[in-house]
Design a protein around this motif. Structure first.
Motif, short mmCIF file in Angstrom:
data_model
loop_
_atom_site.label_atom_id
_atom_site.label_comp_id
_atom_site.label_asym_id
_atom_site.label_seq_id
_atom_site.Cartn_x
_atom_site.Cartn_y
_atom_site.Cartn_z
N ASP A 126 67.74 -0.61 3.09
CA ASP A 126 68.34 0.39 3.97
C ASP A 126 68.86 1.58 3.17
N LEU A 127 69.52 1.33 2.05
CA LEU A 127 70.04 2.41 1.21
C LEU A 127 68.90 3.25 0.63
N LEU A 128 67.87 2.60 0.16
CA LEU A 128 66.73 3.31 -0.41
C LEU A 128 66.06 4.18 0.65
N ARG A 129 65.91 3.63 1.85
CA ARG A 129 65.30 4.39 2.95
C ARG A 129 66.14 5.63 3.26
N ARG A 130 67.46 5.48 3.30
CA ARG A 130 68.34 6.62 3.57
C ARG A 130 68.24 7.65 2.46
N MET A 131 68.17 7.20 1.21
CA MET A 131 68.02 8.13 0.08
C MET A 131 66.72 8.91 0.20
N MET A 132 65.64 8.22 0.55
CA MET A 132 64.35 8.89 0.70
C MET A 132 64.40 9.88 1.87
N ASP A 133 65.07 9.51 2.95
CA ASP A 133 65.23 10.43 4.08
C ASP A 133 65.99 11.68 3.63
#
Length: 141
Positions: free
Chosen positions: A129-136
């Protein structure tokens, strides 16, 4: 987490992953690029063009083209034109590629099992979830 830790971790992850896949590829007298293409097609059957491979794996189009040609010559890939757009060529692993693809997939799974050792499902989900938010966040700039 420090910037250098993120960058160093990403670089180490990529280097170790490539070394492990390269070792498996060498067992079949293939290059790392060949293995990447076989794994991509094996793992993502809905994305079956050289353009897809180049885009999603962030590989040079020229390298993908050369490897596709090599794998086709080895009898591991076959290609066919799209019925709606003759310029689009679909790639498919052949039966001859199946044992190689399974070996590479097993190697990939072993790597991720090792990577996730001692990490709970909840922790993996939180990291994802954190990685996805960072990529977003990166996509918004």
């Amino acid at each position: 987490m420090e910037t250098r830790d993120i960058l160093s971790g990403a670089k180490s992850f990529h280097k170790i992953y490539n070394q492990i896949i390269q070792t498996a590829a060498a067992r079949h007298h293939l290059s790392l690029m060949d293995a990447d293409i076989i794994l991509f097609l094996y793992n993502n059957p809905d994305y079956d063009t050289a353009k897809d491979i180049s885009y999603f794996r962030m590989l040079a189009k020229s390298g993908v083209s050369a490897s596709v040609e090599s794998l086709t010559g080895l009898g591991y890939l076959e290609s066919h034109e799209d019925t709606a757009d003759r310029r689009k060529i679909h790639l498919k692993l052949t039966d001859a590629a199946a044992p190689v693809a399974r070996d590479l997939k097993r190697t990939q799974e072993d790597f991720f099992e090792r990577l996730n050792r001692g990490i709970s499902e909840e922790e993996r989900q939180m990291f994802s979830d954190l990685l996805r938010r960072m990529m977003d966040n990166l996509k918004q700039t």
